[in-house]
Design a protein around this motif. Sequence first.
Motif, PDB file in Angstrom:
ATOM      1  N   ILE A  86      -5.659  76.827 -65.795  1.00  0.00           N
ATOM      2  CA  ILE A  86      -4.918  76.795 -67.060  1.00  0.00           C
ATOM      3  C   ILE A  86      -5.859  77.312 -68.139  1.00  0.00           C
ATOM      4  N   ASN A  87      -5.543  78.446 -68.686  1.00  0.00           N
ATOM      5  CA  ASN A  87      -6.394  79.082 -69.687  1.00  0.00           C
ATOM      6  C   ASN A  87      -5.661  79.168 -71.017  1.00  0.00           C
ATOM      7  N   TYR A  88      -6.405  79.020 -72.110  1.00  0.00           N
ATOM      8  CA  TYR A  88      -5.833  79.122 -73.444  1.00  0.00           C
ATOM      9  C   TYR A  88      -6.830  79.821 -74.358  1.00  0.00           C
ATOM     10  N   SER A  89      -6.376  80.213 -75.545  1.00  0.00           N
ATOM     11  CA  SER A  89      -7.178  81.013 -76.459  1.00  0.00           C
ATOM     12  C   SER A  89      -8.293  80.182 -77.104  1.00  0.00           C
ATOM     13  N   ASN A  90      -9.249  80.884 -77.726  1.00  0.00           N
ATOM     14  CA  ASN A  90     -10.345  80.213 -78.426  1.00  0.00           C
ATOM     15  C   ASN A  90      -9.823  79.401 -79.610  1.00  0.00           C
ATOM     16  N   GLU A  91      -8.784  79.915 -80.276  1.00  0.00           N
ATOM     17  CA  GLU A  91      -8.212  79.175 -81.407  1.00  0.00           C
ATOM     18  C   GLU A  91      -7.630  77.842 -80.941  1.00  0.00           C
ATOM     19  N   THR A  92      -6.971  77.857 -79.793  1.00  0.00           N
ATOM     20  CA  THR A  92      -6.412  76.616 -79.237  1.00  0.00           C
ATOM     21  C   THR A  92      -7.521  75.649 -78.861  1.00  0.00           C
ATOM     22  N   ALA A  93      -8.597  76.176 -78.261  1.00  0.00           N
ATOM     23  CA  ALA A  93      -9.729  75.315 -77.889  1.00  0.00           C
ATOM     24  C   ALA A  93     -10.362  74.679 -79.113  1.00  0.00           C
ATOM     25  N   GLU A  94     -10.506  75.467 -80.191  1.00  0.00           N
ATOM     26  CA  GLU A  94     -11.092  74.922 -81.427  1.00  0.00           C
ATOM     27  C   GLU A  94     -10.188  73.847 -82.029  1.00  0.00           C
ATOM     28  N   ALA A  95      -8.883  74.097 -82.023  1.00  0.00           N
ATOM     29  CA  ALA A  95      -7.951  73.101 -82.553  1.00  0.00           C
ATOM     30  C   ALA A  95      -7.993  71.822 -81.726  1.00  0.00           C
ATOM     31  N   MET A  96      -8.140  71.955 -80.420  1.00  0.00           N
ATOM     32  CA  MET A  96      -8.241  70.769 -79.554  1.00  0.00           C
ATOM     33  C   MET A  96      -9.505  69.976 -79.854  1.00  0.00           C
ATOM     34  N   MET A  97     -10.620  70.683 -80.104  1.00  0.00           N
ATOM     35  CA  MET A  97     -11.862  69.995 -80.442  1.00  0.00           C
ATOM     36  C   MET A  97     -11.724  69.233 -81.751  1.00  0.00           C
ATOM     37  N   GLN A  98     -11.074  69.842 -82.739  1.00  0.00           N
ATOM     38  CA  GLN A  98     -10.860  69.158 -84.012  1.00  0.00           C
ATOM     39  C   GLN A  98      -9.975  67.935 -83.839  1.00  0.00           C
ATOM     40  N   GLU A  99      -8.954  68.083 -83.015  1.00  0.00           N
ATOM     41  CA  GLU A  99      -8.067  66.945 -82.767  1.00  0.00           C
ATOM     42  C   GLU A  99      -8.794  65.811 -82.059  1.00  0.00           C
ATOM     43  N   MET A 100      -9.663  66.176 -81.098  1.00  0.00           N
ATOM     44  CA  MET A 100     -10.444  65.157 -80.396  1.00  0.00           C
ATOM     45  C   MET A 100     -11.390  64.445 -81.346  1.00  0.00           C
ATOM     46  N   ALA A 101     -12.026  65.208 -82.249  1.00  0.00           N
ATOM     47  CA  ALA A 101     -12.943  64.595 -83.219  1.00  0.00           C
ATOM     48  C   ALA A 101     -12.183  63.650 -84.148  1.00  0.00           C
ATOM     49  N   ALA A 102     -11.004  64.075 -84.600  1.00  0.00           N
ATOM     50  CA  ALA A 102     -10.197  63.214 -85.468  1.00  0.00           C
ATOM     51  C   ALA A 102      -9.761  61.955 -84.738  1.00  0.00           C
ATOM     52  N   GLU A 103      -9.426  62.089 -83.454  1.00  0.00           N
ATOM     53  CA  GLU A 103      -8.998  60.921 -82.679  1.00  0.00           C
ATOM     54  C   GLU A 103     -10.158  59.950 -82.484  1.00  0.00           C
ATOM     55  N   ARG A 104     -11.368  60.482 -82.217  1.00  0.00           N
ATOM     56  CA  ARG A 104     -12.539  59.609 -82.079  1.00  0.00           C
ATOM     57  C   ARG A 104     -12.836  58.875 -83.383  1.00  0.00           C
ATOM     58  N   LYS A 105     -12.722  59.592 -84.525  1.00  0.00           N
ATOM     59  CA  LYS A 105     -12.957  58.958 -85.824  1.00  0.00           C
ATOM     60  C   LYS A 105     -11.924  57.878 -86.083  1.00  0.00           C
ATOM     61  N   LYS A 106     -10.678  58.148 -85.718  1.00  0.00           N
ATOM     62  CA  LYS A 106      -9.607  57.166 -85.888  1.00  0.00           C
ATOM     63  C   LYS A 106      -9.890  55.911 -85.070  1.00  0.00           C
ATOM     64  N   ARG A 107     -10.305  56.106 -83.805  1.00  0.00           N
ATOM     65  CA  ARG A 107     -10.615  54.951 -82.955  1.00  0.00           C
ATOM     66  C   ARG A 107     -11.793  54.154 -83.522  1.00  0.00           C
ATOM     67  N   ALA A 108     -12.797  54.869 -84.085  1.00  0.00           N
ATOM     68  CA  ALA A 108     -13.952  54.180 -84.669  1.00  0.00           C
ATOM     69  C   ALA A 108     -13.534  53.341 -85.877  1.00  0.00           C
ATOM     70  N   LEU A 109     -12.671  53.892 -86.738  1.00  0.00           N
ATOM     71  CA  LEU A 109     -12.207  53.146 -87.902  1.00  0.00           C
ATOM     72  C   LEU A 109     -11.394  51.927 -87.480  1.00  0.00           C
TER      73      LEU A 109
END
Length: 280
Positions: A159-182
């Motif tokens: 399953i392959n996706y574009s670099n823009e999609t990968a970057e958006a996924m990384m941002q979403e993961m970071a936001a989710e980790r911050k949410k869990r920390a809060l």
Amino acid sequence: MGIIYTVPQNHVILVKRFGKHSRVQKDGLRFRLPFIESIKYVRNWNNVASKKGCFIELSEQQTDTPPRQCQTLDNVTIDANASVYWKILDPVKAVYDIDILPKSIADVALNALRANIGAIKLDQVLSERQNLNEKISAQLMEVASKWGVIFTRVEIQEINYSNETAEAMMQEMAAERKKRALIAEAEGRAQAQLTQAKSEAESNYIKAKSQVDVLNLMANAESNYLSRLKEEISAENASHVIMFQKYIDGMKTITSNPSNKVFLPTTFKGAFEIAAQNGN
């Protein structure tokens, strides 16, 4: 192909008579009637599940599909491919009821892959691959009996996706980790406050219980003291003595502050005389 031939193990040959299917010949030494019977060739299978264009293989086959562009439910474009494992159960249907069986298997597998990916979001595609494989296999079983084959399993390979999609996924993961920390921090503060409240409540309960115990002890002591007085003197005189003692305790409290004015009760002298008489 000669009149007498050998069919390899786990292979079959389809024999035609006057251009119409006649019979299936299994592995072993076989022959055909010259001029009347002929062999059915499947050269357009490109040697997939076949040998020399006429020996149809009955063992399990693997077909790797080419990458297919798919759109997920959350409008993310990805490229996906799969491996399909299948085997022929009815060679007559596999040859005569479907045009170019191996190609049709790859096409129907890709269509099922694209349809199932389009029904879920990208994170589900990545996390629920096994469930996706099972759904695709179940859909392929609907056409399996028509083509005389059985699909044993389907496995999504890449399953392959574009670099823009990968970057958006990384941002979403970071936001989710911050949410869990809060959330964890807020839960920690709430738990600390709850623990402190419980501790204070237990402390207040212990203090209140201690005060109740002290009051009970004082009440019991006073009751015992009054009972002893009644034994030594009359009940009336005992009550005067207790009253006098109350006056004395009250005077201590009143006179503790020099600025307070003190008024002696009118019965103070009588109470004193009674106590003196009992002392004599």
